[in-house]
Design a protein around this motif. Sequence first.
Motif, PDB file in Angstrom:
ATOM      1  N   LEU A 205       0.326  -1.105  -0.323  1.00  0.00           N
ATOM      2  CA  LEU A 205      -0.111  -0.094   0.398  1.00  0.00           C
ATOM      3  C   LEU A 205       1.342   1.211   0.121  1.00  0.00           C
ATOM      4  O   LEU A 205       1.563   1.052   0.516  1.00  0.00           O
ATOM      5  N   VAL A 232      -4.709   7.134   0.168  1.00  0.00           N
ATOM      6  CA  VAL A 232      -4.091   5.556  -0.221  1.00  0.00           C
ATOM      7  C   VAL A 232      -4.019   5.820  -1.587  1.00  0.00           C
ATOM      8  O   VAL A 232      -4.739   5.414  -1.684  1.00  0.00           O
ATOM      9  N   ASP A 234      -3.473   2.314  -3.921  1.00  0.00           N
ATOM     10  CA  ASP A 234      -4.531   0.742  -3.413  1.00  0.00           C
ATOM     11  C   ASP A 234      -3.602  -0.512  -4.634  1.00  0.00           C
ATOM     12  O   ASP A 234      -4.758  -0.368  -5.962  1.00  0.00           O
ATOM     13  N   ASN A 236      -3.834  -3.296  -5.268  1.00  0.00           N
ATOM     14  CA  ASN A 236      -4.653  -5.019  -5.515  1.00  0.00           C
ATOM     15  C   ASN A 236      -5.160  -5.768  -6.231  1.00  0.00           C
ATOM     16  O   ASN A 236      -4.838  -6.393  -7.144  1.00  0.00           O
ATOM     17  N   THR A 258      -5.988   1.773  -7.451  1.00  0.00           N
ATOM     18  CA  THR A 258      -7.533   2.212  -5.735  1.00  0.00           C
ATOM     19  C   THR A 258      -6.947   3.068  -5.256  1.00  0.00           C
ATOM     20  O   THR A 258      -5.276   3.512  -4.492  1.00  0.00           O
ATOM     21  N   ARG A 273      -8.346  -3.800   3.691  1.00  0.00           N
ATOM     22  CA  ARG A 273      -7.486  -2.460   2.768  1.00  0.00           C
ATOM     23  C   ARG A 273      -9.246  -2.118   2.551  1.00  0.00           C
ATOM     24  O   ARG A 273      -9.136  -1.254   1.453  1.00  0.00           O
TER      25      ARG A 273
END
Length: 285
Positions: A205, A232, A234, A236, A258, A273
């Motif tokens: 992250l 943040v 992300d 993933n 994201t 998350r």
Amino acid sequence: MAIKGILIPIGGNEDKGKNDSEKHTLEFIDEGILYHIKQQAGGQHANIVVIPTASSIPEEVGINYLAAFSTLGCENVTVLDIRKREDSEQQNAIDLITAANCIMFSGGDQSKITNKIGGTAIHHIMMERLQNEDDFVIAGTSAGAMAMTNEMIAGGRAVDAFTKGAVTMYKGLGFLEELIIDTHFIQRGRFGRVTGAIAKFPHLLGFGLAEDTGMIIKNGQCVVIGSGMVIVFDGNQITHNKEDILDIGTPMTIANLTVHVLSNGDVFDIKHRAVSVLPLEADFI
């Protein structure tokens, strides 16, 4: 690494209570980031050790933090001025880190922290205490925040940081294995720099911290403090990322990254998350 302790990364340029207005002074004492550090460390009697190793002017930085914490009523603040790696092995440094309730790393050059402290006696003590003591605090601003991670951003110009190889990575102190942290994020336009780091390490992250903004991280929960934003990143669910096969200097593209924008009081759960937003009617932290 599972930790029980508390980590407080800060985006740099945090309020140190130097404004002369009474209203500002009261806000600093009751709401500022250094106030939160004092409270997490145990209050005015806490042993706080300031480490200005990253700075090019460590004496001046140390004096500034002594004054700021004094304004907050802190009674036991010490500056540990580590200029070379051997200083991190000295008994006085070991004793200070062993007795401290809170370690505060200053800003400057994060590579100075890792080169002069990483892998030394005091680093091992910090790691052990973070793993085993739920009231032990490590805070860091700017370079001091960036050095907390395992994969650490060591450099990279913001204007061209989304080309392959433009972001320089280095091993940090390893307090936070799941994150990559960048600081002065809004003020210095570092969106591309963090995105480039996440392209390289998409399982991690990315946290971009604005100035005078930080997070209290405990038990995998990140609570935003201060006056600005935390962004943040992300990766993933990324669907397009060719960082591993592109040539150095090649422009990169990422799809389906994201991004969350968080402010004071919001919470981010690292394991899941997930974001929990502060209700509108709640008081700011």
